[in-house]
Design a protein around this motif. Sequence first.
Motif, PDB file in Angstrom:
ATOM      1  N   VAL A  47       0.857  -1.170   0.000  1.00 22.48           N
ATOM      2  CA  VAL A  47       0.000   0.000   0.000  1.00 22.48           C
ATOM      3  C   VAL A  47       0.900   1.228   0.000  1.00 22.48           C
ATOM      4  O   VAL A  47       1.878   1.278   0.752  1.00 22.48           O
ATOM      5  CB  VAL A  47      -0.902  -0.029   1.253  1.00 22.48           C
ATOM      6  CG1 VAL A  47      -1.830   1.167   1.268  1.00 22.48           C
ATOM      7  CG2 VAL A  47      -1.682  -1.327   1.298  1.00 22.48           C
ATOM      8  N   ARG A  95       1.434  -6.436   2.443  1.00 26.00           N
ATOM      9  CA  ARG A  95       0.301  -7.218   2.931  1.00 26.00           C
ATOM     10  C   ARG A  95       0.308  -8.565   2.242  1.00 26.00           C
ATOM     11  O   ARG A  95       0.386  -8.634   1.030  1.00 26.00           O
ATOM     12  CB  ARG A  95      -1.003  -6.519   2.527  1.00 26.00           C
ATOM     13  CG  ARG A  95      -1.642  -5.807   3.670  1.00 26.00           C
ATOM     14  CD  ARG A  95      -2.972  -5.249   3.263  1.00 26.00           C
ATOM     15  NE  ARG A  95      -3.195  -4.045   4.028  1.00 26.00           N
ATOM     16  CZ  ARG A  95      -3.997  -3.070   3.669  1.00 26.00           C
ATOM     17  NH1 ARG A  95      -4.671  -3.151   2.535  1.00 26.00           N
ATOM     18  NH2 ARG A  95      -4.152  -2.020   4.422  1.00 26.00           N
ATOM     19  N   ARG A 140      -6.359 -10.117  -1.877  1.00 22.74           N
ATOM     20  CA  ARG A 140      -7.194 -11.044  -2.676  1.00 22.74           C
ATOM     21  C   ARG A 140      -6.746 -11.041  -4.129  1.00 22.74           C
ATOM     22  O   ARG A 140      -6.665  -9.991  -4.739  1.00 22.74           O
ATOM     23  CB  ARG A 140      -8.663 -10.599  -2.657  1.00 22.74           C
ATOM     24  CG  ARG A 140      -9.160 -10.113  -1.332  1.00 22.74           C
ATOM     25  CD  ARG A 140      -9.951 -11.164  -0.596  1.00 22.74           C
ATOM     26  NE  ARG A 140      -9.785 -10.909   0.824  1.00 22.74           N
ATOM     27  CZ  ARG A 140     -10.147 -11.759   1.771  1.00 22.74           C
ATOM     28  NH1 ARG A 140     -10.653 -12.926   1.434  1.00 22.74           N
ATOM     29  NH2 ARG A 140      -9.964 -11.466   3.032  1.00 22.74           N
ATOM     30  N   ARG A 198     -16.599  -4.872  -2.990  1.00 23.21           N
ATOM     31  CA  ARG A 198     -17.598  -4.334  -2.075  1.00 23.21           C
ATOM     32  C   ARG A 198     -17.491  -5.016  -0.723  1.00 23.21           C
ATOM     33  O   ARG A 198     -17.486  -4.381   0.321  1.00 23.21           O
ATOM     34  CB  ARG A 198     -18.931  -4.666  -2.717  1.00 23.21           C
ATOM     35  CG  ARG A 198     -20.095  -3.978  -2.184  1.00 23.21           C
ATOM     36  CD  ARG A 198     -21.298  -4.593  -2.839  1.00 23.21           C
ATOM     37  NE  ARG A 198     -21.656  -3.991  -4.091  1.00 23.21           N
ATOM     38  CZ  ARG A 198     -22.270  -4.640  -5.077  1.00 23.21           C
ATOM     39  NH1 ARG A 198     -22.518  -5.925  -4.977  1.00 23.21           N
ATOM     40  NH2 ARG A 198     -22.623  -4.019  -6.159  1.00 23.21           N
ATOM     41  N   GLN A 199     -17.339  -6.332  -0.758  1.00 19.87           N
ATOM     42  CA  GLN A 199     -17.286  -7.104   0.480  1.00 19.87           C
ATOM     43  C   GLN A 199     -16.105  -6.662   1.344  1.00 19.87           C
ATOM     44  O   GLN A 199     -16.232  -6.507   2.548  1.00 19.87           O
ATOM     45  CB  GLN A 199     -17.168  -8.602   0.131  1.00 19.87           C
ATOM     46  CG  GLN A 199     -16.881  -9.530   1.291  1.00 19.87           C
ATOM     47  CD  GLN A 199     -18.166  -9.956   1.997  1.00 19.87           C
ATOM     48  OE1 GLN A 199     -19.170  -9.256   2.023  1.00 19.87           O
ATOM     49  NE2 GLN A 199     -18.155 -11.124   2.578  1.00 19.87           N
ATOM     50  N   TYR A 200     -14.942  -6.462   0.717  1.00 18.67           N
ATOM     51  CA  TYR A 200     -13.746  -6.182   1.511  1.00 18.67           C
ATOM     52  C   TYR A 200     -13.291  -4.732   1.423  1.00 18.67           C
ATOM     53  O   TYR A 200     -12.210  -4.398   1.908  1.00 18.67           O
ATOM     54  CB  TYR A 200     -12.615  -7.124   1.091  1.00 18.67           C
ATOM     55  CG  TYR A 200     -12.993  -8.574   1.253  1.00 18.67           C
ATOM     56  CD1 TYR A 200     -13.229  -9.120   2.523  1.00 18.67           C
ATOM     57  CD2 TYR A 200     -13.181  -9.388   0.146  1.00 18.67           C
ATOM     58  CE1 TYR A 200     -13.614 -10.430   2.667  1.00 18.67           C
ATOM     59  CE2 TYR A 200     -13.566 -10.710   0.285  1.00 18.67           C
ATOM     60  CZ  TYR A 200     -13.777 -11.225   1.550  1.00 18.67           C
ATOM     61  OH  TYR A 200     -14.170 -12.514   1.688  1.00 18.67           O
ATOM     62  N   GLY A 201     -14.115  -3.872   0.774  1.00 23.41           N
ATOM     63  CA  GLY A 201     -13.731  -2.460   0.654  1.00 23.41           C
ATOM     64  C   GLY A 201     -12.389  -2.273  -0.026  1.00 23.41           C
ATOM     65  O   GLY A 201     -11.576  -1.478   0.411  1.00 23.41           O
ATOM     66  N   VAL A 260      -9.509  -1.246  -2.922  1.00 23.80           N
ATOM     67  CA  VAL A 260      -9.250  -0.109  -3.796  1.00 23.80           C
ATOM     68  C   VAL A 260      -8.581  -0.604  -5.088  1.00 23.80           C
ATOM     69  O   VAL A 260      -8.744  -0.048  -6.148  1.00 23.80           O
ATOM     70  CB  VAL A 260      -8.355   0.924  -3.101  1.00 23.80           C
ATOM     71  CG1 VAL A 260      -7.875   1.990  -4.074  1.00 23.80           C
ATOM     72  CG2 VAL A 260      -9.116   1.579  -1.964  1.00 23.80           C
ATOM     73  N   VAL A 314     -10.607   0.455  -8.276  1.00 24.16           N
ATOM     74  CA  VAL A 314     -11.975   0.612  -7.813  1.00 24.16           C
ATOM     75  C   VAL A 314     -12.823   1.480  -8.739  1.00 24.16           C
ATOM     76  O   VAL A 314     -14.020   1.297  -8.838  1.00 24.16           O
ATOM     77  CB  VAL A 314     -11.979   1.161  -6.368  1.00 24.16           C
ATOM     78  CG1 VAL A 314     -11.450   2.570  -6.326  1.00 24.16           C
ATOM     79  CG2 VAL A 314     -13.345   1.103  -5.750  1.00 24.16           C
ATOM     80  N   ASP A 315     -12.195   2.406  -9.498  1.00 28.37           N
ATOM     81  CA  ASP A 315     -13.020   3.238 -10.382  1.00 28.37           C
ATOM     82  C   ASP A 315     -13.671   2.414 -11.486  1.00 28.37           C
ATOM     83  O   ASP A 315     -14.790   2.687 -11.898  1.00 28.37           O
ATOM     84  CB  ASP A 315     -12.220   4.417 -10.955  1.00 28.37           C
ATOM     85  CG  ASP A 315     -10.907   3.968 -11.584  1.00 28.37           C
ATOM     86  OD1 ASP A 315     -10.217   3.136 -10.977  1.00 28.37           O
ATOM     87  OD2 ASP A 315     -10.582   4.426 -12.680  1.00 28.37           O
ATOM     88  N   VAL A 320     -16.603   0.669  -9.792  1.00 27.79           N
ATOM     89  CA  VAL A 320     -17.765   1.543  -9.612  1.00 27.79           C
ATOM     90  C   VAL A 320     -18.649   1.488 -10.864  1.00 27.79           C
ATOM     91  O   VAL A 320     -19.870   1.388 -10.783  1.00 27.79           O
ATOM     92  CB  VAL A 320     -17.327   2.989  -9.310  1.00 27.79           C
ATOM     93  CG1 VAL A 320     -18.489   3.952  -9.443  1.00 27.79           C
ATOM     94  CG2 VAL A 320     -16.739   3.082  -7.910  1.00 27.79           C
ATOM     95  N   ILE A 339     -20.515  -1.794 -10.831  1.00 22.86           N
ATOM     96  CA  ILE A 339     -21.614  -1.790  -9.861  1.00 22.86           C
ATOM     97  C   ILE A 339     -22.803  -1.028 -10.446  1.00 22.86           C
ATOM     98  O   ILE A 339     -23.947  -1.479 -10.368  1.00 22.86           O
ATOM     99  CB  ILE A 339     -21.161  -1.143  -8.533  1.00 22.86           C
ATOM    100  CG1 ILE A 339     -20.145  -2.048  -7.846  1.00 22.86           C
ATOM    101  CG2 ILE A 339     -22.353  -0.892  -7.619  1.00 22.86           C
ATOM    102  CD1 ILE A 339     -19.563  -1.464  -6.573  1.00 22.86           C
ATOM    103  N   MET A 398     -26.922  -9.834  -4.119  1.00 23.13           N
ATOM    104  CA  MET A 398     -25.922  -9.535  -3.090  1.00 23.13           C
ATOM    105  C   MET A 398     -25.406 -10.809  -2.424  1.00 23.13           C
ATOM    106  O   MET A 398     -24.679 -10.741  -1.442  1.00 23.13           O
ATOM    107  CB  MET A 398     -26.529  -8.632  -2.013  1.00 23.13           C
ATOM    108  CG  MET A 398     -26.907  -7.254  -2.485  1.00 23.13           C
ATOM    109  SD  MET A 398     -25.461  -6.232  -2.798  1.00 23.13           S
ATOM    110  CE  MET A 398     -25.631  -5.975  -4.559  1.00 23.13           C
ATOM    111  N   ARG A 399     -25.807 -11.961  -2.939  1.00 25.05           N
ATOM    112  CA  ARG A 399     -25.418 -13.264  -2.364  1.00 25.05           C
ATOM    113  C   ARG A 399     -25.824 -13.390  -0.892  1.00 25.05           C
ATOM    114  O   ARG A 399     -25.107 -13.995  -0.102  1.00 25.05           O
ATOM    115  CB  ARG A 399     -23.913 -13.494  -2.462  1.00 25.05           C
ATOM    116  CG  ARG A 399     -23.323 -13.366  -3.840  1.00 25.05           C
ATOM    117  CD  ARG A 399     -23.672 -14.550  -4.720  1.00 25.05           C
ATOM    118  NE  ARG A 399     -22.996 -14.461  -6.006  1.00 25.05           N
ATOM    119  CZ  ARG A 399     -23.420 -13.746  -7.055  1.00 25.05           C
ATOM    120  NH1 ARG A 399     -24.545 -13.055  -6.976  1.00 25.05           N
ATOM    121  NH2 ARG A 399     -22.750 -13.742  -8.183  1.00 25.05           N
ATOM    122  N   ASP A 400     -26.956 -12.801  -0.526  1.00 28.41           N
ATOM    123  CA  ASP A 400     -27.399 -12.857   0.864  1.00 28.41           C
ATOM    124  C   ASP A 400     -28.308 -14.055   1.132  1.00 28.41           C
ATOM    125  O   ASP A 400     -28.671 -14.314   2.268  1.00 28.41           O
ATOM    126  CB  ASP A 400     -28.144 -11.569   1.249  1.00 28.41           C
ATOM    127  CG  ASP A 400     -27.182 -10.422   1.532  1.00 28.41           C
ATOM    128  OD1 ASP A 400     -26.015 -10.713   1.840  1.00 28.41           O
ATOM    129  OD2 ASP A 400     -27.603  -9.261   1.445  1.00 28.41           O
TER     130      ASP A 400
END
Lengths: 431, 431
Positions: free
Chosen positions: B170, B188, B192, B208-211, B213, B230-231, B234, B237, B326-328
Motif C-alpha cells: 500500500v 500485505r 485477494r 464491495r465485500q472487503y472495501g 481499492v 476501484v473506479d 464503480v 456496480i 448480493m449473495r445474501d
Amino acid sequence: LEQERLPVVPRLLRPLHPADQADLIERLDGDDREVLIGAMGAAFDPEVLVYLDDTVREEILAHLDEAQIARFLSVLDSDDAVDLIGELDEDEQARILQAVPAKDRVILEQGLTFPESSAGRLMQREMVVVPAHWTVGQTIDFLRTVRDLPDDFYAIYVVDPAHRPVGELVLSHLLRSKRPVRVSDIMRKDFRRVPAAMDQEEVALLFRQYGLVAAPVVADDERLLGVITVDDVVDVIDEEAEEDLMRLGGVSEIDLYGTLWDTTRSRFPWLMVNLGTAIAASLVIGLFEATIQKVVALAVLMPIVASMGGNAGTQTLTVAVRALAMRDIDTRNAMRFIAKETLAGSLNGLAFAVVMAGASVLWFGDTRIAWIIAVAMVLNLLVAGLVGTLIPLGLQRVKVDPAVASGVFLTTVTDVVGFFVFLGLATLVLL
Amino acid sequence: LEQERLPVVPRLLRPLHPADQADLIERLDGDDREVLIGAMGAAFDPEVLVYLDDTVREEILAHLDEAQIARFLSVLDSDDAVDLIGELDEDEQARILQAVPAKDRVILEQGLTFPESSAGRLMQREMVVVPAHWTVGQTIDFLRTVRDLPDDFYAIYVVDPAHRPVGELVLSHLLRSKRPVRVSDIMRKDFRRVPAAMDQEEVALLFRQYGLVAAPVVADDERLLGVITVDDVVDVIDEEAEEDLMRLGGVSEIDLYGTLWDTTRSRFPWLMVNLGTAIAASLVIGLFEATIQKVVALAVLMPIVASMGGNAGTQTLTVAVRALAMRDIDTRNAMRFIAKETLAGSLNGLAFAVVMAGASVLWFGDTRIAWIIAVAMVLNLLVAGLVGTLIPLGLQRVKVDPAVASGVFLTTVTDVVGFFVFLGLATLVLL
C-alpha cells in the motif's frame, strides 16, 4: 454449530476478514447470534459491526452495554463510528458519549451535527495535511515520524494557513518526485471540493462522473474538514441503487433479516395504496356494468388492454427513473425524450392492435370487438408512453423522488384509461 | 450553439474534464454531435470516449477513420482501449489493429482474448511491480527514475521470480517506512487475487465485500497479469444495478440516446411476452363467462384480487432479486426466507380480506360476495408470497438471471390464481 465447543469460536473466527465474520453472523438466527457474540467476548472485532446489515446491527447493539459500545467507537474510524452512533436514539447517544474519551467525543459530536446522508457524515476526520511550502522530502520525513496518522490513505491535502485545501497530492506522484521538489509544484489544483452539506447521492455522482478515489470535504468557510474515500462511496452507490429498485418494487427496505411482523407491517402501506388504485379502476368498470351484462366477452378481454398499458408504461418509467437518477435528463432534452417515448408507445400500440384484433376475430368471431380492442390498445399505449415520462419528470420537479410514487400513479392512469376507452367504445359501438 | 463560431469550440471545451465534455456531446442530437467533433479536430481528447454512453460512442466511432481510432487506442489506458475496440465487430477490429503500433497491438490482442465482462477485460496492464528482496529505498528510487509508469496507481505488487504476486504494497505504508526496510516486511500478504476469468459481477462483490481499492489479476498459473482499480468497479456496480432495474422493468437497455425505431423495437419482445400472459389470464376469465353474465359485480371486483396479488408478489420478488444479487440468500436461509414471505403475504392477505369484505358489503350489499373476495384475497396473497420467492430462487438454481424473467412468471401466476379462485368460488357459491 454452537455446542459446548464455544471456547474454540474466537480461534475459528479471528483469522476471517471482518466482512466474512459479519456475513456469518447475519446468516445465524437471533438467538445463535447472541450466543456467538457472547462466545467471542473480548475477541470480538468492532470492525465487524461496520459490515453488518442495519437490522442485525441494531439487534446486536441492543444487547451490548454502553461501556462496550463506547470502547468500540474509540477503535473505529471516525466515519464508521459516527455512522454507528447515528443509528441509536438520542438518549442512548448521550449516555454512550459520556463513556467515550473526551478527544473522540468531540469528533463524534461534530460528526452528528451534520445531517444524515450528507457528505459531513460520510467523511472521515483522519487525514494527512501538509503546508504548501513543504518539499517532498519534508513530507516523507513527516509521514515516517508522526505516529498518529490513518492506516491507509490515498491522497494528502495541501492547505493554506487558514486550513483551506489548495491542492491534492496523489501518493504515486509524491513517490515519483525527488526530495527537493516542492509539494506545490506536484500537487493537483483542479481537484473537486465537497461541501459538508452535500447530499451523499450528489457525492456519489461526483465520484462516478470524474472517477475519483478521494475528495476533500470543506466547511462553509472553505476550511478542510475531512476526506471521503471511494470505498464509502461504493456503499452509497449500492444504497442508492437499492433504494430505486425497492421504491419501484414498492418495498420500504430489503428486509431479509427483519422479523415476520416487521416485514408484514412494512409491506402494508404500499398494498393499501395499491388497493385504492385498484378500486378506482373497478369504479370505472362499474360505470359500464350494463354493457358488460350484454356482451360478456368484454369482461374477458378488458384486462388485456389495461395490462399492456401498465407494462408499456413501466418500461418507459424505468428508463426515466434511471436517467433522472443519473442526471441524464434536463430541460434541454426532456421534450425530445417525452416525444420519443410517446411515439414508441404508439408504434407498439399499433403493432399489438393488429395482433389483438386478429386474435379477437379468431376467438369471438366479431369484427366490431376487434376494432374496439385495436383502438383502445393504441390509445392506452400512447397514454402509457406519455404518462410514463410525464409522471417521473413532474415528481422530480416538485422534489419528490420519482422512484417512490411513479408506479402507482402510472398504473392508476393506464388502468383507468384502458378500462374507460375499451368499455366506453364498446358502449358506443355495440349498444 | 453551433454557428460560424465553430473555431472557438476547441478553446471552450479543452478546459472541461473529459467526463463533462462527454455529457455535453451526449446532450446534442446526432448531427450536432458530428459538427462538434469535426470542430474539435485534433483537439479532441480520446479520454472523452471513455465517458460516453455506449450508443453515442458507437455512433461517433462509425464516423471516425481507422487511423484516428488507432491513434486514440495508443493514448488510452489499456483497459479503456480494450473496452473501446471490443465493441466493434471483428472485421473492424482486425483493420484497426493493423494501424496500431506493434507494442500496443499485442496488449490489445491479449485483452480481447478474455471473455467480455471478465476480470481480464476490466484490468489494466499498466502497473508497478517490484521483487520481494528490494528495500523501501530501492523501490522509491525505482519509482523516481523509471519513466514508463502509469500516471496514478494505488498499490505496488511484490512478485516472486515466476512473476506471481506474493504481496501488496500500500502506498501509504511505503511512504511511512524508512529506506532500509525490506518491502517483504511491510507488504500485505492477505490480499485477494482475482482470476482473469472471474465474472465482473463477482469482482464487484469482492471489492464491495472487503472495501478494496485495487486487486491484482492473475492467470491460471498464478502469474500477475494486471490490476483492477476501484473506479472500474464503480462502473461495474452501476451497470449491474442498472441491469437489475431494467430487467425488472422489462426494458433491454436504458436507451435514452437510442433512435425512436430502436427504442420501439427493443420494447416489443417484452410486451409480446406480457400479451401472452394477459391472454392466459383472459382464458381463465373466459371459463367463467356464464357466472359473470349472472353476477356482473364479479367483473367489477375481479381485477382487485389479481392486482393485489401482483403487487404483493412484486414486493417479495424485489427483496428476493436484490438479496440474490448480493449473495445474501443461500441454501441455509432459503427455507426461512420462503416461509417468512409466505406468512407475511398471508397476514397482509387477511388484513385486506377484512378491508375488501367491508367495502363489498357497502358497495354491493351482498355478504356472499364479501366472503368470496375475502377468501380469494388471502389465498392469492399467500400464493404471491410463495411464488414471489420460489420463482427467483428456482431461476437462480437453473442459472437464469432471476431479474430477467421473474416478473412475467409472477404476474401470470397471481393473475391466473386471482381470477380462478375468485370466479371459481363465485361459481360454486352463487350459482
